[in-house]
Design an enzyme around this catalytic site. Structure first.
Site, PDB file in Angstrom:
ATOM      1  N   LYS A  16       0.820  -1.214   0.000  1.00  0.00           N
ATOM      2  CA  LYS A  16       0.000   0.000   0.000  1.00  0.00           C
ATOM      3  C   LYS A  16       0.858   1.270   0.000  1.00  0.00           C
ATOM      4  CE  LYS A  16      -4.013  -2.217   0.543  1.00  0.00           C
ATOM      5  NZ  LYS A  16      -3.639  -3.622   0.668  1.00  0.00           N
TER       6      LYS A  16
HETATM    7  C1  LIG Z   1      -4.251  -4.750   0.180  1.00  0.00           C
HETATM    8  C2  LIG Z   1      -3.465  -5.995   0.127  1.00  0.00           C
HETATM    9  C3  LIG Z   1      -3.759  -6.995  -0.805  1.00  0.00           C
HETATM   10  C4  LIG Z   1      -4.921  -6.897  -1.763  1.00  0.00           C
HETATM   11  O1  LIG Z   1      -4.739  -5.890  -2.718  1.00  0.00           O
HETATM   12  P1  LIG Z   1      -6.017  -5.349  -3.524  1.00  0.00           P
HETATM   13  O2  LIG Z   1      -5.493  -4.189  -4.277  1.00  0.00           O
HETATM   14  O3  LIG Z   1      -7.019  -4.959  -2.486  1.00  0.00           O
HETATM   15  O4  LIG Z   1      -6.485  -6.463  -4.374  1.00  0.00           O
HETATM   16  C5  LIG Z   1      -2.946  -8.112  -0.840  1.00  0.00           C
HETATM   17  N1  LIG Z   1      -1.925  -8.270   0.032  1.00  0.00           N
HETATM   18  C6  LIG Z   1      -1.622  -7.331   0.954  1.00  0.00           C
HETATM   19  C7  LIG Z   1      -0.505  -7.576   1.902  1.00  0.00           C
HETATM   20  C8  LIG Z   1      -2.380  -6.158   1.032  1.00  0.00           C
HETATM   21  O5  LIG Z   1      -2.062  -5.242   1.943  1.00  0.00           O
END
Ligand SMILES: *Cc1c(COP(=O)(O)O)cnc(C)c1O
Length: 491
Positions: A112
């Protein structure tokens, strides 16, 4: 570049307005009116660039009201020394045809950060460009990683405040500590009784409340989203697909122009959608493997064309993917159908009856580009152990889900095409489960040092001192108390 809502293509707005608003007023998501094309020549020119330059190039294609200097300054500020690896998003080759794209070297140790270190810069610049005089309050529901990354990104950014809701029993110990110990004078963190979908539904209801919007407007504040519904979240993510492709070529394992598959651990469908958009822009991408945990609503959707959220919710060891309503799928449905009426119909059906069935054109389109797969916690743990044994590579549970789905897909098809697995979190964010996957045990609070000792790897600095920090936010509210809490905080 103009943007419009997935539910109404008649109203066109600028990138700055789309980023400032987050969600469209009709409940839809903003999409660009076209996909700028990146040909082989441009791709070749990106090969020698560093990450910042690649990101500035890709993002610039969508932000024509921002000058190249502004975009350069933003990428330098976002992808600077808060990342522990100067390559920002390094590609780690596991073997000749398989690589892991590490997206977790930022301040919160999850992918993120790739978007949320950039979003505050994009947003504050967008407010200025829109002549927006009100301050913005970022309101976010998190399955664990978004919340912390948004808090780090927006902490003490002028003209912004940030409120984060997380499901009280739906995040890992480390994730919860990361959020409840957050510093900053403009932040509020609260637990919500329920799961991620409850928290997200509550947040959507706050966004949709016009009376609240009017009361906040009178106070000079408006709400915006740091969830991947915001185009400003998605856009920075497109860049690392191009970057990974360039690094695969630079490693000598792929000819420029040759196709590369991507396998993505998926929850809200934001990450994988960014990759699919990269493909529509001309990146030579093959197939997108959409990897889910036991909450396999997307696996079923890709296989059958039926999206049905009416199923048990599973709390898993990959909690950032514990999601039954994948918001960004709406953008894919729009691009695949090209029809806002169709999208409105699907979304109405989802909110009325909990499911929808796409028509055959959309179903075939999805199946041509995507393959779905999933695995449960036991398989995830076995994959963590196997990956460490075979490659000496320590994967977090989300990454392991993707590694398993890739392996299963290769076994089933009997083919081995080159593939990048997107690695979305540091294994240390989920240290107790990773340790137990390797056969180790430790008290919960000792899991990080125990994992380091067992594997000879280092605890990332931002997680090393968590235990010593004071908890600032202990609160937890019911779904109905979310709105009053936000309003009290903003008054
Ligand atoms: C947010 C997240 C995901 C999923 O990503 P999306 O964009 O919501 O599909 C997968 N793995 C981790 C560690 C995340 O923080």
């Amino acid at each position: 570049m103009q943007y419009h809502s997935t539910r109404d293509s008649s109203r066109h707005i600028s990138a700055a307005r789309a980023i400032a608003d987050g969600l469209a007023p009709d409940g839809g998501l903003y999409v660009p009116s076209s996909f700028p094309q990146v040909g082989e020549q441009q791709l070749r020119a990106m090969l020698p660039m560093d990450y910042r330059a690649r990101a500035a190039y890709i993002m610039g294609l969508y932000l024509d009201e921002f000058s190249p200097e502004e975009i350069d300054a933003m990428t330098r500020a976002a992808y600077g020394d808060r990342f522990r690896d100067g390559r920002i998003a390094p590609l780690h080759m596991l073997c000749d045809d398989t690589a892991v794209l590490e997206l977790w070297h930022g301040p919160t140790c999850a992918f993120k950060d790739m978007a949320l270190q950039m979003l505050p810069h994009l947003l504050t610049a967008s407010l200025l460009k829109c002549g927006e005089t009100r301050d913005v309050c970022i309101l976010t529901a998190t399955s664990g990683d978004t919340g912390k990354a948004a808090l780090e990104g927006f902490c003490d950014v002028p003209r912004t405040r940030i409120v984060v809701f997380y499901p009280i029993d739906g995040v890992s110990r480390v994730q919860k500590l990361q959020m409840t110990t957050q510093l900053g004078g403009n932040v509020l963190v609260s637990g919500v009784k329920g799961n991620f979908d409850d928290a997200q539904t509550g947040v959507k209801a706050i966004f949709g409340n016009r009376e609240l919007a009017a009361r906040l407007d009178a106070k000079g504040v408006f709400l915006s989203s740091a969830n991947s519904m915001n185009w400003g979240r998605l856009l920075p993510q497109i860049a690392y697909y191009f970057s990974a492709y360039c690094d695969f070529v630079n490693a000598g394992k792929l000819r420029l122009g040759e196709k590369l598959d991507f396998c993505v651990p998926t929850g809200n469908f934001g990450n994988i959608l960014a990759g699919w958009i990269a493909g529509r822009m001309g990146l030579p991408a093959g197939r997108y493997l959409c990897a889910s945990n036991a909450n396999n609503v997307l696996t079923d959707f890709i296989r059958t064309g039926v999206y049905d959220r009416k199923r048990p919710f599973h709390t898993t060891i990959s909690p950032s993917m514990d999601i039954l309503i994948s918001s960004n799928l709406e953008r894919l449905l729009y691009f695949m159908s090209g029809s806002e009426e169709e999208v409105r119909g699907y979304m109405a059906s989802l909110s009325d009856s909990g499911s929808y069935t796409v028509n055959s054109r959309v179903r075939e389109g999805v199946r041509a580009d995507f393959e779905g797969g999933f695995c449960d916690d036991a398989e995830t743990k076995r994959t963590i152990a196997r990956c460490f044994r075979e490659y000496g590579y320590l994967a977090d549970p989300h990454t392991a889900v993707a590694l398993h789905v890739l392996e299963a897909s290769r076994e089933k098809s009997g083919e081995r095409r080159p593939c990048v697995v997107l690695s979305t979190a540091s294994p240390y964010k989920f240290a107790d489960d990773v340790l137990s996957a390797l056969g180790g045990t430790a008290r919960a609070e000792d899991a990080l040092p125990a994992l380091a000792a067992a594997t000879g790897t280092d605890i990332p600095a931002p997680l090393a001192d968590l235990r010593a920090r004071a908890v600032r936010f202990e609160g937890c509210v019911g779904k109905d108390e979310m709105l009053p809490l936000v309003e009290r905080y903003l008054s």
